[in-house]
Design an enzyme around this catalytic site. Structure first.
Site, PDB file in Angstrom:
ATOM      1  CB  CYS A  66      -1.093   0.325   1.267  1.00  0.00           C
ATOM      2  SG  CYS A  66      -2.143  -1.297   1.010  1.00  0.00           S
ATOM      3  N   GLY A  85       2.642   4.118  -0.626  1.00  0.00           N
ATOM      4  CA  GLY A  85       2.072   5.192  -1.516  1.00  0.00           C
ATOM      5  C   GLY A  85       0.798   5.561  -1.999  1.00  0.00           C
ATOM      6  CG  HIS A  86      -2.163   2.062  -4.184  1.00  0.00           C
ATOM      7  ND1 HIS A  86      -2.023   2.493  -5.401  1.00  0.00           N
ATOM      8  CD2 HIS A  86      -3.696   1.760  -4.038  1.00  0.00           C
ATOM      9  CE1 HIS A  86      -3.624   2.633  -6.091  1.00  0.00           C
ATOM     10  NE2 HIS A  86      -4.293   2.605  -4.900  1.00  0.00           N
ATOM     11  CG  PHE A  87      -5.827   5.792  -2.269  1.00  0.00           C
ATOM     12  CD1 PHE A  87      -6.302   6.920  -2.571  1.00  0.00           C
ATOM     13  CD2 PHE A  87      -6.049   4.772  -3.040  1.00  0.00           C
ATOM     14  CE1 PHE A  87      -7.026   7.057  -3.279  1.00  0.00           C
ATOM     15  CE2 PHE A  87      -6.484   4.627  -4.064  1.00  0.00           C
ATOM     16  CZ  PHE A  87      -6.786   5.593  -4.595  1.00  0.00           C
TER      17      PHE A  87
END
Length: 125
Positions: free
Chosen positions: A34, A36-38
């Protein structure tokens, strides 16, 4: 039998019997996926979920401890968001029709099927 299989570090649990493979993703690995992903509301990207399903399902077609790569993602659906804090369980089964190289895989979180895929693997003829 999964006795000879070396459990990759990203699975907290992993077992297969030749027809069905089951795994639980290690929470630390889920957090890494995850990155850097939201950042304020992390969720696992669909591409990584497909990769995890392929890794688990590939055990059903591999020789010894080597899982072959998939050659086709036939279809995939996502029905629920998956966060790194979820217990991420993956189940893969050879297709009921017995077609060579095909399998169905599912990701389960919070008691629901969050993702489903049909994948095809290259198999020796």
């Amino acid at each position: 039998d999964s006795a000879g299989y070396q459990n990759p570090a990203y699975f907290a649990e992993l077992a297969h019997d030749g027809e069905t493979a089951r795994a639980v993703v290690d929470p630390a690995h889920a957090r890494t996926l995850c990155a850097g992903h939201f950042p304020d509301d992390p969720l696992l990207p669909g591409a990584y979920l497909v990769e995890l399903m392929a890794e688990v399902g590939g055990l059903l077609f591999g020789e010894q401890a080597v899982a072959p790569p998939p050659v086709e993602l036939v279809r995939c659906t996502f029905a629920a968001r998956i966060t790194p804090d979820d217990r991420i369980a993956i189940v893969a089964r050879r297709t009921a029709g017995g077609e060579d190289g095909f399998l169905e895989a599912e990701v389960h979180v919070r008691g629901v099927r969050a993702a489903h895929a049909v994948l095809r693997f290259a198999t020796p003829r």
